[in-house]
Motif scaffolding. Structure first.
Motif, PDB file in Angstrom:
ATOM      1  N   GLY A 144      51.500 -16.776 -50.508  1.00 32.28           N
ATOM      2  CA  GLY A 144      50.906 -17.786 -51.386  1.00 32.28           C
ATOM      3  C   GLY A 144      51.895 -18.212 -52.459  1.00 32.28           C
ATOM      4  O   GLY A 144      52.764 -17.425 -52.860  1.00 32.28           O
ATOM      5  N   MET A 145      51.784 -19.437 -52.908  1.00 32.59           N
ATOM      6  CA  MET A 145      52.674 -19.911 -53.988  1.00 32.59           C
ATOM      7  C   MET A 145      52.008 -21.047 -54.762  1.00 32.59           C
ATOM      8  O   MET A 145      51.085 -21.685 -54.263  1.00 32.59           O
ATOM      9  CB  MET A 145      54.008 -20.403 -53.418  1.00 32.59           C
ATOM     10  CG  MET A 145      53.876 -21.600 -52.486  1.00 32.59           C
ATOM     11  SD  MET A 145      55.476 -22.291 -52.022  1.00 32.59           S
ATOM     12  CE  MET A 145      55.335 -23.961 -52.630  1.00 32.59           C
ATOM     13  N   VAL A 146      52.483 -21.270 -55.973  1.00 31.27           N
ATOM     14  CA  VAL A 146      52.088 -22.480 -56.710  1.00 31.27           C
ATOM     15  C   VAL A 146      53.354 -23.210 -57.174  1.00 31.27           C
ATOM     16  O   VAL A 146      54.391 -22.585 -57.374  1.00 31.27           O
ATOM     17  CB  VAL A 146      51.172 -22.202 -57.936  1.00 31.27           C
ATOM     18  CG1 VAL A 146      49.843 -21.623 -57.510  1.00 31.27           C
ATOM     19  CG2 VAL A 146      51.833 -21.292 -58.940  1.00 31.27           C
ATOM     20  N   PHE A 147      53.235 -24.502 -57.288  1.00 33.40           N
ATOM     21  CA  PHE A 147      54.391 -25.298 -57.707  1.00 33.40           C
ATOM     22  C   PHE A 147      53.938 -26.350 -58.717  1.00 33.40           C
ATOM     23  O   PHE A 147      52.732 -26.586 -58.892  1.00 33.40           O
ATOM     24  CB  PHE A 147      55.041 -25.980 -56.485  1.00 33.40           C
ATOM     25  CG  PHE A 147      54.154 -26.998 -55.817  1.00 33.40           C
ATOM     26  CD1 PHE A 147      54.118 -28.309 -56.264  1.00 33.40           C
ATOM     27  CD2 PHE A 147      53.331 -26.655 -54.746  1.00 33.40           C
ATOM     28  CE1 PHE A 147      53.288 -29.249 -55.671  1.00 33.40           C
ATOM     29  CE2 PHE A 147      52.486 -27.586 -54.147  1.00 33.40           C
ATOM     30  CZ  PHE A 147      52.474 -28.888 -54.608  1.00 33.40           C
ATOM     31  N   GLY A 148      54.896 -26.970 -59.359  1.00 36.77           N
ATOM     32  CA  GLY A 148      54.630 -28.147 -60.187  1.00 36.77           C
ATOM     33  C   GLY A 148      53.885 -27.874 -61.479  1.00 36.77           C
ATOM     34  O   GLY A 148      53.904 -26.768 -62.026  1.00 36.77           O
ATOM     35  N   SER A 149      53.207 -28.926 -61.939  1.00 36.52           N
ATOM     36  CA  SER A 149      52.611 -28.859 -63.280  1.00 36.52           C
ATOM     37  C   SER A 149      51.205 -28.290 -63.235  1.00 36.52           C
ATOM     38  O   SER A 149      50.391 -28.639 -62.388  1.00 36.52           O
ATOM     39  CB  SER A 149      52.601 -30.249 -63.922  1.00 36.52           C
ATOM     40  OG  SER A 149      51.940 -31.165 -63.080  1.00 36.52           O
ATOM     41  N   MET A 150      50.938 -27.410 -64.182  1.00 42.21           N
ATOM     42  CA  MET A 150      49.602 -26.841 -64.383  1.00 42.21           C
ATOM     43  C   MET A 150      48.889 -27.673 -65.451  1.00 42.21           C
ATOM     44  O   MET A 150      49.541 -28.393 -66.211  1.00 42.21           O
ATOM     45  CB  MET A 150      49.743 -25.396 -64.882  1.00 42.21           C
ATOM     46  CG  MET A 150      50.174 -24.424 -63.827  1.00 42.21           C
ATOM     47  SD  MET A 150      48.859 -24.164 -62.603  1.00 42.21           S
ATOM     48  CE  MET A 150      47.589 -23.374 -63.571  1.00 42.21           C
ATOM     49  N   PRO A 151      47.564 -27.578 -65.530  1.00 39.11           N
ATOM     50  CA  PRO A 151      46.877 -28.310 -66.607  1.00 39.11           C
ATOM     51  C   PRO A 151      47.439 -27.910 -67.970  1.00 39.11           C
ATOM     52  O   PRO A 151      47.689 -26.718 -68.195  1.00 39.11           O
ATOM     53  CB  PRO A 151      45.420 -27.828 -66.475  1.00 39.11           C
ATOM     54  CG  PRO A 151      45.289 -27.324 -65.079  1.00 39.11           C
ATOM     55  CD  PRO A 151      46.637 -26.804 -64.695  1.00 39.11           C
ATOM     56  N   ARG A 152      47.672 -28.902 -68.802  1.00 31.26           N
ATOM     57  CA  ARG A 152      48.100 -28.586 -70.178  1.00 31.26           C
ATOM     58  C   ARG A 152      46.908 -27.947 -70.882  1.00 31.26           C
ATOM     59  O   ARG A 152      45.823 -28.526 -70.916  1.00 31.26           O
ATOM     60  CB  ARG A 152      48.545 -29.861 -70.899  1.00 31.26           C
ATOM     61  CG  ARG A 152      48.999 -29.584 -72.311  1.00 31.26           C
ATOM     62  CD  ARG A 152      49.551 -30.827 -72.971  1.00 31.26           C
ATOM     63  NE  ARG A 152      50.865 -31.189 -72.442  1.00 31.26           N
ATOM     64  CZ  ARG A 152      51.566 -32.242 -72.862  1.00 31.26           C
ATOM     65  NH1 ARG A 152      51.075 -33.031 -73.789  1.00 31.26           N
ATOM     66  NH2 ARG A 152      52.745 -32.501 -72.340  1.00 31.26           N
ATOM     67  N   THR A 153      47.104 -26.770 -71.394  1.00 28.54           N
ATOM     68  CA  THR A 153      45.965 -26.040 -71.979  1.00 28.54           C
ATOM     69  C   THR A 153      45.614 -26.614 -73.355  1.00 28.54           C
ATOM     70  O   THR A 153      46.436 -27.292 -73.989  1.00 28.54           O
ATOM     71  CB  THR A 153      46.308 -24.552 -72.142  1.00 28.54           C
ATOM     72  OG1 THR A 153      47.374 -24.451 -73.090  1.00 28.54           O
ATOM     73  CG2 THR A 153      46.722 -23.912 -70.820  1.00 28.54           C
ATOM     74  N   LYS A 154      44.407 -26.278 -73.797  1.00 26.09           N
ATOM     75  CA  LYS A 154      43.969 -26.727 -75.132  1.00 26.09           C
ATOM     76  C   LYS A 154      44.918 -26.189 -76.195  1.00 26.09           C
ATOM     77  O   LYS A 154      45.174 -26.843 -77.196  1.00 26.09           O
ATOM     78  CB  LYS A 154      42.557 -26.212 -75.417  1.00 26.09           C
ATOM     79  CG  LYS A 154      41.474 -27.064 -74.813  1.00 26.09           C
ATOM     80  CD  LYS A 154      40.106 -26.542 -75.211  1.00 26.09           C
ATOM     81  CE  LYS A 154      39.038 -27.183 -74.341  1.00 26.09           C
ATOM     82  NZ  LYS A 154      37.794 -26.448 -74.311  1.00 26.09           N
TER      83      LYS A 154
END
Lengths: 340, 329
Positions: free
Chosen positions: B4-14
């Motif tokens: 498994g992997m994640v890439f790119g932009s994550m939600p900008r947190t509060k």
């Protein structure tokens, strides 16, 4: 063919697209309400007062067809989704820079439970001196495009369902005495491959409605849109031209007998256009459409501008229109009928 | 083998949004803002580790959009807002009135400093560096004053001056994954010259280069990348959601396109819808597709585009879902 309604307006009627900057004290009141420090009645009073203030401001600027400035709406999609059963909110998502909106998700069948903006209109009518007022409703395609769809088999199914709901809302507005409703569809040209059915869906909102209906589409692909002018069952298309330096204005020669709400004020710039610039823009438009087919407005809602600048822009827009009206009066063109 | 992997932009947190506003108002300084970025990076890497994923981006928390702030570092001016493909998301358009000039590998330097700052430099091999792809940058930019004669010449200059600079620094710093975001390749056939340039980057970079294509699926481009993947560490990340390629019928077609790859990332979790996918359905799909990918040593399960199009809590759930999928197959 457009039909005349029994109401007259000055030639080149001036109007707004919808939103207007919230007074600073209203922004503060909303914050207090969210922090639980004032109640819903106090908030409602603040909204009512704000509507009075901004309607008066528009009228003093010389606007013929004001709106309530959408004072009660944080966001054009969120506001409708909060009032239609079947939506859920999971949290904010970013739209650009450090700007977020509460993107809704459709999680069950959508149900129109009660009128959404009818009370807004009724209050506007009480506080405005004008006969014709503009009421804005967010269109079905834009609500769907700016939402997550967890429930309907396709986006098309969702948009048609929303179209029925918006159609019901417009009928309630008509019953309440509204003469002019504008359907806001900024997302309409986002996906060219969806345009065929998207046009059919937005036309659904006009079914059985006998008042003036406009559609506002901004920051989109107007060359693509122009292919569908004849299929849109709206008497007026409110389009943004100032922001694009009046490129694409040539598409107006494909408008047929419909009217244009000509965007002559750039809402993304703080520079206040001069009356002469507005007059020049109008003369440019006359190459493609008759003066009787033109309403004059800013490109889009003014809500992101400082209030002083928004007001100055409206004042100069009206002054620019006056320059051209004077010439038209000399040619015997003074007033036009409201058409649907 | 599935990973498994994640890439790119994550939600900008509060937390970041608030800190940025305070920074812009002069209420906190740069150091305090950096601390907030780093705290969020640490949270992300902890989440990814707990979900047992094998690699992650840095969340691109410092980015406003795919091109900014990089475009201002490379000599572009920043123009008005433009819609980012068919999303209700807008970017500031880079404007090139002169040729690119780039002082140093700022993106890599920030990544390494951030990892050091949170005491996670030992994770440097699992964190990817994200950059806009040359064709995507060139297509979405405005060129004035004849700064470039064609989209291809801008793309080439960007690779030579920016991507190669970053790749070289990454190699020195031990970064093992470079994510090249190329959504434009879902729509435009990649020119052969660009394929050669990707190869050049891979010759210099001591790690894997992930050509990340989203918002659509383009069979021809996948095959073109396939031709160079045999001799390089170039790996495509393909979006199987946007064009609805997650059923039995799609397996044959997709399987054929992907059969030559030794490594491949399959974007099968929808980053543009809050609906949670059925693990069982996706497991069945992956098992079937896996049978056709006989050459693949590693198949990465991932999302189809940036998770930032989702609210934060849904993005977190989807990361956990990727972990479940990768470990249960």
């Amino acid at each position: 063919m457009l039909k005349e309604m029994n109401v007259e307006l000055p030639v080149l009627p001036t109007t707004v697209i919808g939103s207007y900057p919230r007074p600073r004290w209203l922004v503060y009141a909303v914050k207090l309400y969210r922090a639980g420090r004032i109640g819903v009645e106090e908030l409602r009073e603040a909204f009512d007062d704000a509507v009075q203030a901004v309607v008066r401001e528009q009228e003093e600027a010389g606007i013929d067809i004001p709106s309530d400035g959408e004072m009660r709406r944080d966001d054009m999609v969120e506001y409708f989704a909060e009032r239609i059963r079947g939506f859920r909110f999971y949290g904010p998502v970013r739209v650009w820079g450090n700007n977020f909106f509460n993107k809704p998700a459709v999680v069950s069948r959508l149900v129109y439970e009660k009128p959404i903006v009818v009370e807004e209109f009724q209050y506007l009518r009480r506080v405005s001196s004008r006969r014709v007022l503009k009421v804005t409703v967010t269109g079905p395609y834009t609500i769907a495009d700016w939402s997550y769809n967890e429930y309907y088999p396709s986006k098309e199914d969702l948009v048609f369902e929303l179209a029925k709901i918006i159609n019901s809302e417009i009928k309630r507005l008509e019953e309440a005495g509204a003469l002019f409703v504008q359907v806001d569809e900024p997302a309409l040209t986002t996906s060219p491959k969806e345009m065929e059915w998207a046009i059919d869906a937005v036309n659904e909102v006009t079914k059985g409605v006998n008042i003036k209906l406009g559609i506002h589409i901004c920051y989109g692909n107007y060359e693509l849109l122009a292919n569908y002018f004849d299929r849109l069952r709206f008497s007026q298309l409110a389009l943004e031209f100032a922001n694009r330096g009046f490129r694409d204005i040539g598409i107006l020669d494909r408008l047929g007998d419909k009217e244009v709400g000509l965007g002559v004020i750039d809402v993304h710039s703080r520079r206040v256009e001069t009356p002469e610039e507005v007059a020049k823009a109008l003369n440019k438009a006359f190459k493609y459409v008759k003066p009787e087919q033109i309403y004059v407005n800013p490109d889009c809602g003014l809500k992101l501008l400082p209030r002083k600048i928004a007001r100055a822009k409206l004042e100069n827009m009206v002054r620019g229109v006056e320059i051209v009206r004077k010439e038209l009066r000399e040619r015997g063109l003074d007033r036009i009928p409201l058409k649907r | 083998m599935f990973k498994g992997m994640v890439f790119g932009s994550m939600p900008r947190t509060k937390r970041i949004a608030k800190a940025l506003s305070r920074y812009q108002l002069g209420k906190i300084d740069r150091k305090q803002l950096d601390q907030v970025y780093r705290r969020e990076l640490k949270n992300l890497l902890d989440l990814v580790s707990n979900a047992r994923l094998s690699r992650s981006s840095d969340g691109m928390y410092r980015w406003d959009d795919l091109f900014n702030p990089l475009s201002s570092y490379i000599g572009a001016e920043v123009n008005g807002l433009k819609r980012f493909y068919d999303n209700n998301f807008f970017f500031r358009q880079p404007v090139f009135s002169k040729a690119i000039s780039y002082g140093g590998a700022v993106v890599c330097a920030n990544l390494v400093d951030d990892l050091k700052g949170i005491g996670y430099i030992d994770k440097v091999e699992m964190v990817s560096l994200s950059l806009p792809g040359p064709l995507t940058l060139a297509t979405n930019s405005l060129v004035v004053d004849n700064a470039y004669m064609s989209r291809e010449s801008l793309a080439r200059d960007y690779i030579e001056k920016v991507v190669l600079t970053e790749a070289e620094r990454c190699s020195r710093e031990g970064v093992k994954h470079l994510d090249i975001h190329e959504p434009e390749l879902a729509f435009t056939i990649v020119p052969d010259e660009l394929i050669d340039l990707y190869k050049r980057v891979s010759e210099l970079f001591k790690g894997s280069i992930w050509i990340t294509i989203y918002f659509g699926y383009n069979s021809e481009n996948i095959k073109k990348i396939g031709r160079i993947s045999r001799d390089t560490r170039i790996i495509p990340v393909v979006d199987l959601v946007s064009n609805k390629l997650l059923d039995r019928e799609a397996i044959e077609k997709v399987g054929k396109d992907l059969e030559s790859f030794r490594e491949i990332a399959l974007g099968i979790i929808d980053s543009r819808n809050t609906r949670m996918e059925s693990v069982e359905e996706l497991k069945r799909f992956l098992e079937e597709l896996g049978k056709t990918l006989r050459n693949a040593e590693n198949i990465y399960v991932t999302h189809n585009t940036n998770l930032e199009f989702l609210p934060e809590k849904i993005a977190i759930e989807k990361i956990k879902l990727i972990g479940r999928l990768a470990t249960e197959i």
